[in-house]
Design a protein around this motif. Structure first.
Motif, short mmCIF file in Angstrom:
data_model
loop_
_atom_site.label_atom_id
_atom_site.label_comp_id
_atom_site.label_asym_id
_atom_site.label_seq_id
_atom_site.Cartn_x
_atom_site.Cartn_y
_atom_site.Cartn_z
N ILE A 265 1.80 21.99 2.18
CA ILE A 265 0.70 21.32 1.59
C ILE A 265 1.18 20.01 0.91
O ILE A 265 0.75 18.86 0.88
N TYR A 266 1.93 20.19 0.08
CA TYR A 266 2.54 19.34 -1.27
C TYR A 266 3.22 18.25 -0.36
O TYR A 266 3.17 16.82 -0.72
N THR A 267 4.04 18.28 0.52
CA THR A 267 5.06 17.47 1.44
C THR A 267 4.21 16.52 1.84
O THR A 267 4.66 15.05 1.85
N PRO A 268 3.30 16.75 2.76
CA PRO A 268 2.55 15.78 3.49
C PRO A 268 1.68 15.01 2.45
O PRO A 268 1.44 13.73 2.73
N GLN A 271 3.86 12.24 1.11
CA GLN A 271 4.27 11.36 2.26
C GLN A 271 3.10 10.44 2.23
O GLN A 271 3.32 8.98 2.45
N LEU A 272 1.82 10.80 2.42
CA LEU A 272 0.69 10.05 2.44
C LEU A 272 0.70 8.88 1.24
O LEU A 272 0.26 7.95 1.62
N VAL A 273 0.90 9.38 0.06
CA VAL A 273 0.86 8.51 -0.81
C VAL A 273 1.96 7.61 -0.78
O VAL A 273 1.95 6.28 -0.83
N ALA A 277 1.43 3.46 -0.01
CA ALA A 277 2.31 2.23 -0.73
C ALA A 277 3.05 1.22 0.09
O ALA A 277 3.13 -0.04 -0.01
N MET A 278 3.55 1.92 1.23
CA MET A 278 4.57 1.27 2.20
C MET A 278 3.50 0.20 3.08
O MET A 278 3.83 -0.94 3.03
N ALA A 279 2.32 0.72 3.39
CA ALA A 279 1.46 -0.20 3.97
C ALA A 279 0.86 -1.29 3.36
O ALA A 279 0.96 -2.57 3.78
N ALA A 280 0.68 -1.01 1.89
CA ALA A 280 0.09 -2.17 1.13
C ALA A 280 1.24 -3.00 0.87
O ALA A 280 1.31 -4.51 0.70
N LEU A 281 2.37 -2.43 0.76
CA LEU A 281 3.62 -3.51 0.72
C LEU A 281 3.74 -4.47 1.85
O LEU A 281 4.28 -5.58 2.03
N MET A 282 3.78 -4.15 3.31
CA MET A 282 3.78 -4.79 4.23
C MET A 282 2.78 -5.84 4.34
O MET A 282 3.02 -6.84 4.73
N PHE A 283 1.55 -5.45 3.83
CA PHE A 283 0.46 -6.47 4.05
C PHE A 283 0.97 -7.53 2.89
O PHE A 283 0.61 -8.75 3.34
N LEU A 284 1.25 -7.19 1.80
CA LEU A 284 1.65 -8.10 0.75
C LEU A 284 3.07 -9.01 1.18
O LEU A 284 2.97 -10.24 1.01
N PRO A 308 11.36 5.91 0.88
CA PRO A 308 10.45 7.18 0.77
C PRO A 308 11.23 8.68 0.97
O PRO A 308 10.97 9.45 0.64
N LYS A 309 12.12 8.44 1.93
CA LYS A 309 13.11 9.67 2.17
C LYS A 309 13.78 10.33 0.84
O LYS A 309 13.68 11.47 0.60
#
Length: 602
Positions: A265-268, A271-273, A277-284, A308-309
């Protein structure tokens, strides 16, 4: 109170972890080499992202020069430089990977060895009472299962922390250099990750401790069944043992599954968090691209996507550390146990064997019932003292106090006029030979079982003479390889009488002035016992012998018979004198000596 508990728990975890890291100290040189490897490996991550910048820029102009101001390299075009640099970076990364993995493995395996040896050595000096209250399965599980979990925390976790930690640091430095404003936006997510890691760590540690106990149960049931397989088969216990083992294994599986569920449960979620953040970064990046070239943007996005890894692995390392801390807790618990009390400083090369017991009383630690109550007697060299009485009357306890397997506090036991507490333990036990009803033989040759421990290296002639005196030589000579025959685990290939005679031969070879025979002839048939009785008549000359026996023939010739009941000496004298008294001994004699305890007796 509830606020302080987590802080105390964290402080305890840190204390255990730092104590664990002390075991890495002997390997510090090798460990530093592995860290150099980690640094080399981590430095290649931003290099790979940087290469992509030149690759993308080279798509539009492959003839562009990469190092215009560097002598000898000013003619090197992107067309040749990019593939060459990729190969060089891969070789550099390979070197780092080898140094880090190989030398850390050396540290890890050394740590496993050191911890196992220390645990095993500690077992050898723990008092008898510790073994009475801890089952063998859990003790074995510590040496096998718990130690591997601990080394995971001490080395594998460090590997992830250093390698992935340095990767994150190098990537962040590269990202700050490329675009510091965008990089600071990324940092805003770190507190959220820290909270998630902290909460999950506590769960992992609790679950890990439960898994260790369950694993000990599995080992314990298997160990008991293997050792007692004859009883299991004789009494049809296969079904019961199958269910018992399946239950222990099921319990272990359930606890393992609970831990995996927490991780799953914890790992996904983490990853979602991170990817949010990566999605927000690409938008910026798309919004604030400014004058950056496509190569710059690709390099930045690539470096950011490499984050992320290692961040995820850094967060997951918490579970490895918590498993290790839980394992280390049980290991250090055993290592911190107080060893056998040995305050004595007196040593003698030899003693005559004069034994005197004065007003001896004894209660097992943690219990209230007095097992021995005001016992007094003396035995001169060459005398045989027999202890008789019902089961549970304290005979074996008295025999166990002589070599200080248990520590008495009331009364005195003197050997040659010196209190046994004043002797060094090793020295005291060198003067005492003991044969018990339960014989322990090792999976070794007959000769090595007779000449065991301090007796190892005894001349073969002496070994054979001791076997002959114990009337064991006759059957040993008939074995396939004589004295060099392997006897199997705990002498499984021999009969009960044969095992007993080898144990007596071992005691005879020791040639100690004080001989304790605790029901030593109970496993012998009448003929074997007659042989042993003849051997005992021979070896008791000049020796003090304490005999605990259920059979009359063993003690009829004793110089002194002590009749015991509920921890007290109720009668004393020779066989004839006691029969003449027509009392307690006379009743035991009429019933074949070992009268069963009445129902309800303590």
């Amino acid at each position: 109170m509830s606020d302080k508990a987590p802080i105390a728990g964290q402080s305890s975890s840190l204390k255990i972890y730092f104590r664990l890291l002390n075991y890495v100290k002997p390997y510090i040189g090798i460990f530093l080499l592995s860290i150099i490897g980690f640094i080399i490996f981590a430095s290649t991550q931003p290099m790979l992202a940087g290469i992509l910048k030149y690759f993308v820029d080279g798509l539009g102009n492959p003839e562009a020069v990469l190092f215009p101001n560097v002598p000898y390299l000013r003619d090197l075009q992107l067309l040749q430089a990019v593939p060459l640099l990729i190969v060089l970076i891969a070789a550099w990364q390979g070197l780092g990977s080898f140094l880090s993995n190989y030398f850390l493995a050396k540290v890890s395996l050394g740590l496993v060895h050191d911890l196992r040896v220390e645990l095993f050595n500690k077992l050898l000096v723990l008092p008898n009472r510790y073994f009475d209250t801890h089952n063998s399965g859990h003790l074995i599980s510590r040496i096998t299962f718990n130690v591997t979990m601990v080394t995971g925390a001490a080395t594998d976790a460090i590997k992830v922390v250093i390698r992935e930690g340095l990767t994150v640091v190098f990537l962040f430095i590269y990202l700050l250099w490329m675009n510091w404003k965008l990089t600071l936006v990324m940092l805003a997510i770190l507190p959220l990750i820290a909270v998630m890691v902290s909460r999950t760590s506590k769960k992992f540690r609790k679950q890990s401790k439960k898994i260790q106990v369950a694993m000990g149960d599995v080992t314990h049931v298997a160990s008991e069944t293997i050792q007692g397989y004859r009883v299991v088969r004789s009494f049809g216990g296969e079904g019961y043992e199958q269910e018992r083992f399946a239950g222990a294994s099921r319990s272990n599986t359930r606890k393992q599954l609970t831990m995996n569920k927490t991780g799953s449960i914890y790992t996904p979620m983490l990853q979602l968090v991170i990817y949010s953040a990566m999605a927000a970064l690409m938008f910026l990046v798309l919004l604030l691209r400014g004058e950056a070239t496509p190569g710059d943007l690709v390099a930045y996005i690539t470096a950011a996507s490499l984050l992320p890894k290692p961040i995820r692995q850094l967060s997951e390392v918490s579970s490895t550390i918590q498993k290790g801390v839980a394992g280390a807790e049980s290991i250090f618990e055993q290592l911190d146990e107080v060893p056998e009390v040995d305050t004595g400083s007196f040593e003698r090369d030899s003693v005559s064997g004069h034994l005197e017991v004065q007003n001896l009383s004894f209660t097992y630690p943690g219990t209230e019932r007095q097992v021995l109550n005001d016992i007094s007697f003396s035995a001169a060299p060459g005398q045989m003292v027999a202890l008789v009485g019902r089961s549970g009357s304290g005979k074996s306890t008295l025999a166990n106090l002589l070599p200080r397997f248990y520590q008495h506090e009331v009364g005195h036991i003197l050997l040659d006029g010196v209190d046994i507490n004043e002797y060094r333990l090793r020295n005291l036990r060198r003067h005492i030979a003991q044969v018990t009803q339960s014989v322990t033989l090792f999976n070794d040759t007959v000769a090595n079982n007779i000449a065991y421990g301090d007796l190892a290296g005894a001349p073969r002639a002496d070994i054979e003479a001791a076997a002959a005196d114990a009337y064991a030589k006759e059957f040993v000579d008939q074995l396939p390889e004589g004295f060099d025959t392997q006897v199997g685990e705990n002498g499984v290939l021999l009969s009960g009488g044969q095992r007993q005679r080898l144990a007596i031969a071992r005691a005879l070879l020791k040639n100690a002035p004080l001989l304790i025979l605790d029901e030593a002839t109970s496993a012998l048939d009448t003929e074997s016992e007659r042989y042993i009785q003849a051997a005992l008549d021979h070896v008791m000359k000049g020796r003090t012998t304490i005999v605990i026996a259920h059979r009359l023939t063993t003690i009829e010739r004793a110089d002194l018979i002590l009749v015991m009941d509920q921890g007290r000496i109720v009668e004393r004298g020779t066989h004839r004198e006691l029969l003449a008294q027509n009392g307690y001994y006379s009743r035991l004699h009429a019933m074949g000596l070992d009268e069963p305890a009445p129902v309800g007796a303590v």
